[in-house]
Structures are given as structure tokens and as C-alpha cells.
Write an enzyme that holds these catalytic residues in place. Structure first.
Site, short mmCIF file in Angstrom:
data_model
loop_
_atom_site.label_atom_id
_atom_site.label_comp_id
_atom_site.label_asym_id
_atom_site.label_seq_id
_atom_site.Cartn_x
_atom_site.Cartn_y
_atom_site.Cartn_z
N ASP A 229 0.81 -1.21 0.00
CA ASP A 229 0.00 0.00 0.00
C ASP A 229 0.85 1.26 0.00
OD1 ASP A 229 -2.73 0.31 -0.32
OD2 ASP A 229 -3.01 1.06 1.72
N ASP B 192 -11.18 -4.85 11.90
CA ASP B 192 -11.38 -6.27 12.15
C ASP B 192 -12.62 -6.53 13.00
OD1 ASP B 192 -10.22 -4.96 14.23
OD2 ASP B 192 -8.56 -6.34 14.52
#
Length: 1053
Positions: free
Chosen positions: A387, A753
Site C-alpha cells: 500500500d 477487524d
């Protein structure tokens, strides 16, 4: 098949695609300005007369002949854009409805398409092989950065038009969905933007059907042998493998309940503690301290909050369970000797951002452990998300791919553990004690030398990357690195290894390894890690589309090579597997000091809380070490099990059972009655939802979402797949879709998450917790105090963001009622625990206030009240001891967890609440930066390294205030005589409770040489002194009498 020699970079929005090879001369970007089919991506092509093929004369929507003929033969016969019926074009076969057309039929060329194609193919014989070779090479791929490939010869390299008209062979890593069946023109139809649902996908379920048919044949054979036994057949005719087949029929995993001798006393003490707590709070509320009403009220509010927090944390641990897996049964069921393995494919995701904070050598070790995993190589694909678009990560991955050719066969030959080379060579092996083979010793030494050379090359790349050239990074062929601007760069992808594109030194296939860097442009929301993971979901669906996905952080390597098989024991179990959305493994860490000063191992959470949740609806997702079911991430609901038949009776006797209800029917498109509920969840979604709005504009990706058992449909060409792969990682792909809200990793919090797992559980999925004897994965944890506090700050801030979002478990997910109440308690606890920092800060300050003012938060207690207090403390300690008994956690780990709960609560959690409130209410995004200072310690040097951060000020201030209070209280007791020592003991007890819990923080503050930074001492002493002087002067919590004291003077006013 030749391996790839280049990096593919491009932008879907800018209609650009380019292939960069390390050994070629720099070339400008190739713009795809040719007219291509909007359905399959191939060139539109020419008619039999040599003119440009135009399928629709009304709007001119570009469609190739293959898609045009398929739409006329199998589809609606309408143009996708203007909805006008397609007319027959010269050279095309006739279909039903052509008789009504006024045009003259072309009977002469009606069935000569293949001859014309063959004639056309004989002309460009020289250019087609080169184009096909280059296009396939980009997809099948092998690492080539900085290396030329000998087989390219002296051909003049030129950038191909990526979307070509040539058909390809099966893609590397592609899982065919059928055997021996011809699909005809179905390959083109799979990419139609007007999706032909609910047409069943040919072979989409055939992979599972093959498994079932194979298993059925084996079971029929077993039953026939059993019949021989019943009829008195010859025992010699019985297959000796019958016992193995019988074993394979058993479940692949099972729940192991905690022994009743351990769990029943634990539950009884919890109930008893709840009763005692109720009486305690009843006593505290009804017995105020009038001369210190402020202190009393503050303490009661804090105690009520602590009680609520304890309930939310304790009751989700009511049904703890263990689990067992049976790897031998998994092999017997899905791996028949001499036949192709029927284990499901797995796509493995590794995410990294900054190579200077996440060392490339660490990422390379994680990738190497994945490539050497004990699983069929054609079933494993590793996708690395960069990224940060760093050329350092790209180069390090290139080196890792080359080293994997030697490392992977070495691991599998000697079955070594772990399979991350850095961790493996760190182990001390006694060759004499373990009686290791001499050949192993020799090869191990040679492999260690190879790894040391590999480390030198990677470290040289890191040293080179420390200074960025003014003109940016340049590749070896002189081409500028596409990711020089990390905030404005095209999407990039390269396939380094593949089971058809790369082999090890022994000639065996290697798993696929793909480098991916999604496109980033200014003005777009990229959503950090969650956005990167969603890009990996889509690009993997286009290239391999495995039904299961494992995600790992770049510093979490596979410590147990059979970890994926452990997860498959849950996900592939035919009895319960289809309702499991993910299998979570506990996190284990290397490099932590022996005493685990700052509770980095987090054993209490992973070995107690997660086991408790596993007995309800499953553990929460913790961000790494988790194997997902792809369909669950696509937002589908779990399959519905068969309902129990309800007792029915005749209409004449309504007292027993229920009356028969008439079946409800609804009408379908053909006006035929269809029984309600006959369609599955997926088909209902397909008929009701707009796929472009839900999944995005990629036809290839949308097609893959309907394949429950995975697999890639036969593609038109490798170039088409490459174009789709670049398309799905473009920065604007998720605009006006449900990505991040209903699909994939959920946006809205830096702890994505928790949100992702919560959404799945709300849909009715359940998860499983797998704890193999050998830890499945191991990672690195922050060792020093400052880094640990900043990590906890990030987690707590994410929880605060979730609490104020629309996905807050306090009010979200009640509509369907599929989330169990104890599971909801656990999720609520994960979002409200940072707010405990406010009462905890007040409670840790109260002992010092009481010692400085001479007041106390409780009145003089009676004998019964003292017994109540003693019962409460005994129940607290008994609950903890029984919890340790059934979980196996040591008392030292439990105590470290309690200590850091206080340390993190008065520092990181407090700052997270403040920062979260500023962000939600005022829109202010505040960041707490960390400045590093040098530390030259050899053993656990990071443990003693000090990094200044504002998080250190509150706990330091509390420590100093309590120490001052203890000194002041003891001094006052000495001056006032013996009678003042009794009330002092209660105050000293609470003050020492605070100091003991903050002791690890004090040790970390002092460091190895007992040196505390001057800035911390100055700030803390200054704040503590000001607070103490103001408190003594103002004394706000003590009621001040106005007028004369009636009891002393006797005046009746």
C-alpha cells in the site's frame, strides 16, 4: 510456458495499461485507444467484408462477433445499451425470430464462420505467437525485475495491446470447473455486463459434486463389502481399507467441553459474586458519607460502572469450550492416493505499507513461510499488498521469489518447522541429541549460507532506499518507478511465481506469488488497511478465486506448516462447515522478555475470553491469522438448515397441535405458481439486487461472486484477466457500491477487524477458534513501553469510533435477531471498555485525595458490612483462580494482565476517549506522535528504549500523587498519635493497590540504568504539586459548616 518478465501498471479511469520489463529500453505508456468489446474486452474485429464489425446499427454499442452471436443464440437477443433486437449480420448463423426480418438472408455464408476464422488466422502467423507469448507471460509470471530472460532472444520488444483477440490456454492457478465438457461460447458470456442471471454457472458446483461423487463411490464400495459380512462372505474378500473409510466418515473436528469439575464451581462463584456485588452496591448507595459527599458520590459512580463492565466481560465466558481437529480424517476424505487432491484452494493475503517501519526482510520471511506451507501447491496463491507503492518492497519480494526456489524444496524434503528461515536458523539444534542425518547437516549448512547471502542482498536494498534520489527511483532499464509519488500512482501488479510460471531447483511447481499495489489518486478515500484488503479480495477473485482466504500481517509468519489444514477441518466439514464464516487462530509472539512486563502476549484474552466466545457464536476477528469463507465476505447469509416439522392436527380439534396452514405461493415471470422459499438466499439476492451497485463494474469479478466453491471461469484471454485485475484495484472502483458498508472489510474504524466480524455474526454466521498444539502463526509485538501504549491507543480509538458509528453493537443488528445475546455483550464490551478509563482515573486518584484531606469514601462500617466487603474480595480472587484453572493460564500472566489494564486504562484508553470525542463531535483529528531516542542495550534493547510520548504523563502523575499522599498520611498519623492509625490503614490499602498496579510502568519509566527523562519528571512533579496544593487549599469534597457548631455551643437556632 514462459514466465513473465515484467510489471503491469495501469489506470482504468485513464484507459492506460503498460508493461515494464527490467531489461527493456524505456517506452512510453501504451494507451488502449482501439475499439474493444464492452462485454468481454476483446477487440471488436472485422466483418467478412473487412469492415469494422457493428452489432447494433441503432446505437453502435461495441460488441464483438462472439458476444453478439451468443446473445442472439442464448440471451435476450437485445442490445445491452439501446435494448433493440439484434438483426442477423452477414456470416452469422440464423436463430429463431430471423424469419420476421425483411433483410435478405445470407444462406451462402451461414455456416462458414470457422472456415473464415481459419483463413484469417493463417495470415498473421508471425505476429500472433509473439503477442500470445507476451500476454500470457504477464499473467503467468515469474520475477524479472533487474534480470533479463534468455528465451526472449533478439526479438524487438514492444508493448502489446493488452486486450487481444487470441484465445488462451488455462490460466496458471486457474481451477477448472468441469472435466471433459465443452462450454462453447460460454467464456465470452461470463463477462457480459448485462448479467444472464439466474442462469446456472456451468460447473460452478461441479468441483464439490466431483468430491461428493467420488466419496459416494467409495461409500458404495464399503457398503457392498459390509454386505458380504452379513451374508457370510469370505473374510479374505474384505478390503483392508474399510476401517480407514469408516474413519474418514467421522467429523473432521469436535467440541471438547470443559470438565464439569472445573466449570461448575466457576459458574457458581460467578453467580455468588453477582449476588454479593448487588448487596455491596446496595450498602454503598444507602450509606453516604455526609462530611465528604463529593468523594462518596464519585466512588459510587465508579463502582457502578465497574460492575457493569465486569458483567459485560464475565458472562460471555459462561460457555467456554476447547476444540480438536483430525488432520488424518481430512486427508482420508479429500486426498485419495494416486488421485488429484480435492482440498479447497486458499488465497493468502499479506499486507504492508511502509518498508522502513515494516522491514522487507520480515515481510520476505512471512512470504517464504507461506510458499513452503504443507498444502497442495496448485491450491495456494499468495497476494502481497504494497500500500506504500515502494520499489524497495517490490525488489525485496523479487529476491524472495528467487530464494524460494531453493528454500521451499529444502523445507519439504526434511519437513522442518518453522518454515520462516530467520526463525528456523535462530533455533539451536543439537545434531547429536536429535540424531539428525548427515545429509541434512550438510544441506542445512549450505542453505544457511544461501540465506545469509539473501539477507545481504535485501539489507543492501534497504540501505540504498534510505536516501531517495531527487528525480525519484529509476528501474534498471531506465524507466521511472510508477509509484514514486505514493499518493498519486497507477495500480501495479506482477505475478512472480506460479505453478506454470515458476519451478524450484528440483523442477517442482511453486505456489503463485503476486505483487499488488492498488491505484491511488488525490481526492479519493482509500480507507487504509481495510481498503487494501478489499482490493486483494477482488484481484484474487479475478485471477484465482479460491473459496477461502487467509489474511496475515506482514510480520506474522506461518509457524505451523499444517495451519491451513487445521482450518479446513472446520470449513470443509460437511456437517457444520458451511455455516462457519471464518476460523480464527490465537496470536503468539516472538522476542518478548521472559517476564512479559507489558502483557504483550495478551494470554488472558486469547486463552480465556476467546474460548468463552467460541462456545456461544464464535470468537471475534482480531485482524490477522484468520481463514475466511469468501462468500461470507461478499455479504451472503449462511445456508439455512432444515426446519423441525411442526405438529399438525385436523381443523376439528384445535386444542392439540396447530392447524394446517395453506402453502403460500407467488407468481414467477411465467405466471406459474412456485412454492415460497424454494429459492436460496443467493438466488433471491441475484434477482433483486443491482450487481453493479453492489459489487462494482467489473463483469469478470461479478461473475466470480456467484461461484460458491471457487474457481475461475474459462477466460477469453490472459490479457482480459489482466485488464480486469487492474480495473478492480482502481481508486474509483468502490464508488457507489456496497464495498466497506456491507461487503468485504467494513470501513468506519481503524480497527476494521472488529466491525468485519461483527457484521458476519449479525447475519447469522458463526466462527470457530482453532488452537493447535504447535502455534499456527507467530509475529512480533512492540516491546518497549511507549510503542506498547501507542498500539493500545490505536485499538482503543478504533473501539470509540465503532461505538459512535451506525454499526455500534449497542443498537445495530436487532432486526434479524441472529446475533446471540451473550455474543452481543462481548461486542458491546469491546466498544465501551475505553470509557472505563474515566472512572478508573478517578478511582486511582481517590486514595491520594483521602490521604491528603483526612477524609474517606466510606463511613465507619459495622461487622456485617465488613463481612460483605470480605466476601466481595474473596469472590473476586476465587473467580480469577477458577478461571485460571480451566484455561491453563498462569497466575503470573493473569497478574501482568491486571497491571497493564490499569496502566493502559489511565493512559492510552483515556487519550483514545478524548481523541474520539474530538473527532466525532468537533471533527478534529488529533495524532499523538512518538519520538525515538537511542538505546544500545544488547539483550532486549527495545525493552529499555525510551520514546517520549504524552501518554506517559497521566500514569506518572498518578504515581507521584499517590506517593505524596502516602507520605502525607503517614506523617499525619505519626503527629496525631496511635488513635489515627486505624482509619489510615484503609486509605493506605487503596493507595498501595494503585502503586502496585503501576509498578511495571515505573520500571519502564526508569529504564535499565534507572534514568528517567527530565521532561517526564518536570511535568509530573509540577502537575502533582499543583494538584496537591490546590486540593488542600480548596478541599472541594468536604462539607464546610456555616455558623456555630450546634453540638458544641448548645445554641438552638
Amino acid at each position: 510456458m514462459e514466465a513473465s518478465a515484467g510489471l503491469v501498471a495501469g489506470s482504468h479511469n485513464r484507459n492506460e495499461l503498460v508493461l515494464i520489463r527490467g531489461h527493456e529500453e524505456p517506452k512510453p505508456t501504451t494507451v488502449l485507444n482501439k475499439q474493444v468489446c464492452e462485454i468481454c474486452g476483446d477487440e471488436v474485429g472485422l466483418t467478412v467484408d473487412g469492415d469494422l464489425f457493428v452489432a447494433c446499427n441503432e446505437c453502435g454499442f461495441p460488441v464483438c462477433r462472439t458476444c453478439y452471436e451468443y446473445e442472439r443464440r442464448e440471451g435476450s437477443q437485445l442490445c445491452p445499451q439501446c435494448k433493440t433486437r439484434y438483426k442477423r449480420i452477414k456470416g452469422s448463423p440464423r436463430v429463431e425470430g430471423d424469419d420476421d426480418e425483411e433483410d435478405i438472408d445470407d444462406l451462402e455464408h451461414e455456416f462458414n464462420i470457422e472456415d473464415e476464422q481459419n483463413t484469417g488466422q493463417n495470415q498473421p502467423t508471425q505476429q500472433a505467437p509473439a503477442t500470445k507469448l507476451t500476454t500470457e507471460a504477464m499473467l503467468y509470471g515469474k520475477m524479472s525485475y533487474g534480470r533479463g530472460h534468455e528465451d526472449w532472444g533478439n526479438e524487438t520488444p514492444q508493448f502489446p495491446h493488452i486486450i487481444t483477440g487470441c484465445r488462451s490456454q488455462s490460466v496458471s492457478g486457474e481451477f477448472r470447473l468441469s472435466n471433459g465438457h465443452s462450454h462453447g461460447d460460454f467464456s465470452s458470456s461470463l463477462h457480459k455486463r448485462v448479467h444472464p442471471y439466474p442462469v446456472p454457472e456451468p460447473g460452478s458446483e461441479r468441483l464439490d459434486d466431483n468430491k461428493e461423487e467420488m466419496w459416494k463411490d467409495r461409500m458404495d464400495d464399503w457398503k457392498s463389502k459390509q454386505g458380504l459380512l452379513g451374508e457370510g462372505g469370505d473374510p479374505e474378500d474384505i478390503d483392508p481399507d474399510i476401517s480407514m473409510i469408516d474413519e474418514a466418515r467421522q467429523p473432521l473436528s469436535r467440541k471438547v467441553a470443559i470438565a464439569s469439575s472445573k466449570i461448575n464451581p466457576y459458574r457458581m462463584v460467578i453467580v455468588l459474586r453477582l449476588v454479593v456485588l448487588a448487596f455491596f452496591l446496595h450498602y454503598r448507595i444507602l450509606h453516604p458519607v455526609y462530611d465528604a459527599i463529593g468523594l462518596w458520590l464519585t466512588s459510587v459512580i465508579c463502582e457502578i460502572w465497574f460492575a457493569i463492565s465486569w458483567i459485560l466481560d464475565q458472562f460471555p465466558k459462561w460457555y467456554p469450550i476447547d476444540r480438536e481437529t483430525y488432520l488424518d480424517r481430512l486427508s482420508l476424505r479429500y486426498e485419495v492416493e494416486g488421485e488429484t487432491s480435492m482440498l479447497s484452494p486458499v488465497d493468502i493475503f499479506v499486507s504492508t505499507v511502509d518498508p522502513l517501519k515494516e522491514p522487507p526482510l520480515v515481510t520476505a520471511n512471512t512470504v517464504l513461510s507461506i510458499l513452503a506451507v504443507d498444502y497442495p501447491v496448485d491450491k495456494v496463491s499468495c497476494y502481497v499488498s504494497d500500500d506504500g507503492a515502494s520499489m524497495l518492497t517490490f525488489e525485496a519480494l523479487s529476491e524472495a521469489a528467487e530464494f524460494a526456489r531453493k528454500w521451499v524444496p529444502f523445507c519439504k524434503k526434511f519437513n522442518i518447522e518453522p518454515r520462516a528461515p530467520e526463525m528456523y536458523f535462530y533455533l539451536k539444534i543439537d545434531y547429536i541429541k536429535d540424531k539428525v542425518q548427515p545429509t541434512f547437516v550438510k544441506e542445512r549448512r549450505a542453505m544457511k549460507r544461501e540465506y545469509e547471502e539473501f539477507k545481504i542482498r535485501v539489507n543492501a536494498l534497504v540501505a540504498k532506499a534510505m536516501k531517495v534520489p531527487p528525480e525519484g527511483w529509476i528501474m534498471q532499464d531506465g524507466t521511472p518507478w510508477p509509484g514514486n509519488n505514493t499518493r498519486d500512482h497507477p495500480g501495479m501488479m506482477q505475478v512472480f511465481l506460479g505453478h506454470n510460471g515458476g519451478s524450484d531447483v528440483d523442477g517442482n511447481k511453486l505456489p503463485r506469488l503476486v505483487y499488488v499495489s492498488r491505484e491511488k489518486r488525490p481526492g479519493f478515500q482509500h480507507h487504509k488497511k481495510a481498503g487494501a484488503m478489499n482490493s486483494l479480495i477482488r484481484v484474487s477473485a479475478v485471477l484465482t478465486n479460491a473459496p477461502f482466504m487467509l489474511n496475515l500481517d506482514c510480520d506474522h509468519y506461518i509457524n505451523n506448516s499444517k495451519a491451513i489444514r487445521e482450518a479446513m477441518c472446520f470449513l470443509m466439514d460437511p456437517r457444520v462447515g458451511r455455516k462457519v464464516c471464518y476460523v480464527q487462530f490465537p496470536q503468539r509472539f516472538d522476542g518478548i522478555d521472559r517476564n512479559d512486563r507489558y502483557a504483550n502476549r495478551n494470554t488472558v484474552f486469547f486463552d480465556i475470553n476467546m474460548k468463552g466466545l467460541d462456545g456461544i457464536q464464535g470468537p471475534v476477528y482480531v485482524g490477522t491469522g484468520c481463514v475466511f469463507r469468501r462468500q461470507a465476505l461478499y455479504g451472503y447469509n449462511p445456508p439455512k438448515g432444515p426446519k423441525r416439522p411442526k405438529m399438525v392436527s385436523c381443523d376439528c380439534c384445535p386444542c392439540f397441535g396447530s392447524r394446517r396452514k395453506k402453502q403460500k405461493f407467488f407468481k414467477n415471470d411465467g405466471d406459474l405458481p412456485v412454492e415460497e422459499g424454494i429459492y436460496e438466499d443467493k438466488e433471491m439476492l441475484m434477482s433483486q439486487l443491482n450487481f453493479d451497485k453492489r459489487f462494482g463494474q467489473s463483469a469478470a469479478f461479478v461473475t466470480s461472486t456467484s461461484m460458491e466453491y471457487g474457481g475461475v471461469p474459462p477466460s477469453s484471454s490472459p490479457g482480459a484477466l489482466l485488464k480486469e485485475a487492474i480495473h478492480v484495484i482502481s481508486c474509483g472502483y468502490e464508488d457507489k457500491t456496497e464495498w466497506g458498508t456491507e461487503l468485504g472489510w467494513i470501513y468506519g474504524s481503524i480497527t476494521e477487524d472488529i466491525l468485519t466480524g461483527f457484521k458476519m455474526h449479525c447475519r447469522g454466521w458463526r466462527s470457530a477458534y482453532c488452537m493447535p498444539k504447535r502455534p499456527a502463526f507467530k509475529g512480533t509485538a512492540p516491546v518497549n513501553l511507549s510503542d506498547r501504549l501507542n498500539q493500545v491507543l490505536r485499538w482503543a480509538l478504533g473501539s470509540v469510533e465503532i461505538f459512535f458509528s451506525r454499526h455500534s453493537p449497542v443498537w445495530y443488528g436487532y432486526k434479524n435477531g441472529r446475533l446471540k445475546w451473550l455474543e452481543r455483550f462481548a461486542y458491546i464490551n469491546t466498544t465501551v471498555y475505553p470509557f472505563t478509563s474515566i472512572p478508573l482515573l478517578a478511582y486511582c486518584t481517590l486514595p491520594a485525595v483521602c490521604l491528603l484531606t483526612g477524609k474517606f469514601i466510606m463511613p465507619s462500617i459495622s461487622t456485617m458490612a465488613s463481612l460483605l466487603f470480605i466476601a466481595l474480595f474473596i469472590s473476586i480472587f476465587t473467580t480469577g483462580i477458577l478461571e485460571l484453572r480451566w484455561s491453563g493460564v498462569s497466575i503470573e500472566e493473569w497478574w501482568r494482565n491486571e497491571q497493564f489494564w490499569v496502566i493502559g486504562g489511565v493512559s492510552s484508553h483515556l487519550f483514545a476517549v478524548v481523541q474520539g470525542l474530538l473527532k466525532v463531535l468537533a471533527g478534529i483529528d488529533t495524532n499523538f506522535t512518538v519520538t525515538s531516542k537511542a538505546s544500545d542495550d544488547e539483550d532486549f534493547g527495545e525493552l529499555y528504549a525510551f520514546k517520549w510520548t504524552t501518554l506517559l504523563i497521566p500514569p506518572t502523575t498518578i504515581l507521584i500523587v499517590n506517593i505524596i499522599g502516602v507520605v502525607a498520611g503517614i506523617s499525619d498519623a505519626i503527629n496525631n498519635g496511635y488513635q489515627s492509625w486505624g482509619p489510615l490503614f484503609g486509605k493506605l490499602f487503596f493507595s498501595f493497590w494503585v502503586i502496585v498496579h503501576l509498578y511495571p510502568f515505573l520500571k519502564g519509566l526508569m529504564g535499565r540504568q534507572n534514568r528517567t527523562p527530565t521532561v517526564v519528571i518536570i511535568w509530573s512533579v509540577l502537575l502533582a504539586s499543583i494538584f496537591s496544593l490546590l486540593w488542600v487549599r480548596i478541599d472541594p469534597f468536604v462539607v464546610k459548616a456555616k455558623g456555630p457548631d450546634v453540638k458544641q455551643c448548645g445554641i438552638n437556632c
